[in-house]
Design an enzyme around this catalytic site. Structure first.
Site, short mmCIF file in Angstrom:
data_model
loop_
_atom_site.label_atom_id
_atom_site.label_comp_id
_atom_site.label_asym_id
_atom_site.label_seq_id
_atom_site.Cartn_x
_atom_site.Cartn_y
_atom_site.Cartn_z
N LYS A 13 -34.31 23.72 9.13
CA LYS A 13 -34.81 22.35 9.26
C LYS A 13 -33.65 21.35 9.10
O LYS A 13 -32.53 21.73 8.70
CB LYS A 13 -35.89 22.12 8.20
CG LYS A 13 -37.16 22.98 8.37
CD LYS A 13 -38.20 22.58 7.32
CE LYS A 13 -39.42 23.45 7.33
NZ LYS A 13 -40.43 23.00 6.33
N TYR A 39 -46.65 21.77 14.42
CA TYR A 39 -47.37 21.59 13.15
C TYR A 39 -48.84 21.26 13.35
O TYR A 39 -49.49 20.75 12.44
CB TYR A 39 -46.68 20.51 12.31
CG TYR A 39 -45.42 20.99 11.61
CD1 TYR A 39 -45.44 22.11 10.77
CD2 TYR A 39 -44.21 20.31 11.76
CE1 TYR A 39 -44.29 22.56 10.13
CE2 TYR A 39 -43.07 20.75 11.11
CZ TYR A 39 -43.12 21.87 10.29
OH TYR A 39 -41.98 22.31 9.63
N ARG A 73 -35.21 29.21 -0.29
CA ARG A 73 -35.73 27.99 -0.92
C ARG A 73 -35.46 27.98 -2.43
O ARG A 73 -35.15 26.94 -3.01
CB ARG A 73 -37.22 27.86 -0.64
CG ARG A 73 -37.52 27.50 0.82
CD ARG A 73 -38.99 27.69 1.14
NE ARG A 73 -39.36 27.19 2.47
CZ ARG A 73 -40.53 27.41 3.04
NH1 ARG A 73 -41.46 28.14 2.41
NH2 ARG A 73 -40.80 26.92 4.23
N ASN A 133 -37.56 21.77 2.14
CA ASN A 133 -37.50 23.20 1.79
C ASN A 133 -36.74 24.06 2.80
O ASN A 133 -36.89 25.27 2.85
CB ASN A 133 -38.91 23.73 1.49
CG ASN A 133 -39.82 23.70 2.69
OD1 ASN A 133 -39.39 23.32 3.79
ND2 ASN A 133 -41.06 24.10 2.51
N HIS A 180 -38.25 26.98 8.14
CA HIS A 180 -39.60 27.35 8.58
C HIS A 180 -39.57 28.81 8.99
O HIS A 180 -38.60 29.27 9.61
CB HIS A 180 -40.04 26.51 9.78
CG HIS A 180 -41.24 27.10 10.47
ND1 HIS A 180 -42.52 26.89 10.01
CD2 HIS A 180 -41.35 27.93 11.54
CE1 HIS A 180 -43.38 27.56 10.78
NE2 HIS A 180 -42.69 28.20 11.72
N GLU A 219 -45.42 30.42 18.38
CA GLU A 219 -44.28 29.54 18.12
C GLU A 219 -43.09 29.88 19.01
O GLU A 219 -42.40 28.99 19.52
CB GLU A 219 -43.91 29.59 16.64
CG GLU A 219 -44.99 28.96 15.76
CD GLU A 219 -44.75 29.09 14.26
OE1 GLU A 219 -45.48 28.43 13.50
OE2 GLU A 219 -43.85 29.85 13.84
P1 IDP Z 1 -44.67 27.11 4.79
O1 IDP Z 1 -43.53 26.36 5.43
O2 IDP Z 1 -44.24 27.80 3.53
O3 IDP Z 1 -45.39 28.02 5.76
P2 IDP Z 1 -46.98 25.35 5.07
O4 IDP Z 1 -48.13 25.35 4.13
O5 IDP Z 1 -47.18 25.96 6.42
O6 IDP Z 1 -45.74 26.02 4.31
O7 IDP Z 1 -46.52 23.84 5.24
C1 IDP Z 1 -45.62 23.49 6.28
C2 IDP Z 1 -44.56 22.57 5.70
O8 IDP Z 1 -45.19 21.37 5.27
C3 IDP Z 1 -43.87 23.11 4.44
O9 IDP Z 1 -42.78 23.95 4.74
C4 IDP Z 1 -43.43 21.85 3.77
O10 IDP Z 1 -42.21 21.35 4.34
C5 IDP Z 1 -44.55 20.88 4.10
N1 IDP Z 1 -45.56 20.82 3.04
C6 IDP Z 1 -46.47 21.75 2.72
N2 IDP Z 1 -47.24 21.36 1.69
C7 IDP Z 1 -46.80 20.12 1.38
C8 IDP Z 1 -47.19 19.16 0.38
O11 IDP Z 1 -48.11 19.38 -0.40
N3 IDP Z 1 -46.49 17.99 0.38
C9 IDP Z 1 -45.47 17.72 1.24
N4 IDP Z 1 -45.07 18.58 2.17
C10 IDP Z 1 -45.72 19.77 2.24
MG MG Z 2 -46.48 27.56 7.49
#
Ligand code: IDP
Ligand code: MG
Length: 149
Positions: free
Chosen positions: A9, A49, A102, A112, A115, A126
């Site tokens: 990212k 997304y 991470r 973080n 992805h 994807e």
């Molecule tokens: P992942 O990347 O571990 O699969 P997902 O739940 O798919 O996590 O969420 C996608 C992205 O959205 C995360 O990598 C993170 O950058 C962001 N994200 C997820 N949950 C939150 C939150 O509660 N607050 C802010 N950003 C979030």
């Molecule tokens: Mg995800």
């Protein structure tokens, strides 16, 4: 052979961690079958997304991923989808285990670094969204007999 989709990212690119992140997957033994730097369009970001579009953080997530270049990758190997998620670590870097990307490099859930596709079907969706078929390279690593029994 199974494939997954990984993004370094904008925070990972800006912090000069591309090599470190690519190196984690290389050292594990997975095969790089696609790699490109992308200035992500809003349209691509929103499609990528789409599953999160009702979440409160959707807007900031899209703004962030289009804010600076990313590095998009396709990796291949046995069990690569689930293994890559382990290499990446939990969504919140503060609770991600040390030794994960991470866990080693992040603090904030909105920064973080990486992805990774969460399932084989997600990876297929994807990869088709981000890469043309001519951009994915099928090749045999000569080291394969030393990685697989
Ligand atoms: P992942 O990347 O571990 O699969 P997902 O739940 O798919 O996590 O969420 C996608 C992205 O959205 C995360 O990598 C993170 O950058 C962001 N994200 C997820 N949950 C939150 C939150 O509660 N607050 C802010 N950003 C979030
Ligand atoms: Mg995800």
């Amino acid at each position: 052979m199974e494939r997954t989709f990984i993004i370094v990212k904008p925070d990972g690119v800006q912090r000069n961690l591309v090599g470190e992140i690519v190196g984690r997957f290389e050292a594990k033994g997975f095969t790089l079958v696609g790699l490109k730097m992308v200035k992500v369009s809003r349209e691509l970001a929103e499609k990528h997304y789409d599953v999160h579009k009702e979440r409160p953080f959707f807007g900031s997530l899209v703004e962030f991923i289009i804010s600076a270049p990313v590095v998009a990758m396709a990796w291949e190997g046995n069990g690569v989808v689930a293994a890559a998620r382990k290499i990446i670590g939990a969504t919140n870097p503060l609770t991600a285990e040390p030794g994960t990307i991470r866990g080693d490099y992040g603090i904030d859930i909105g920064r973080n670094l990486v992805h990774g596709s969460d399932a084989i079907e997600t990876a297929q969706r994807e990869l088709a969204l981000w890469f043309g078929s001519e951009e994915l390279v099928s090749w045999e690593q000569t080291v394969k007999p030393w990685l697989y029994e």
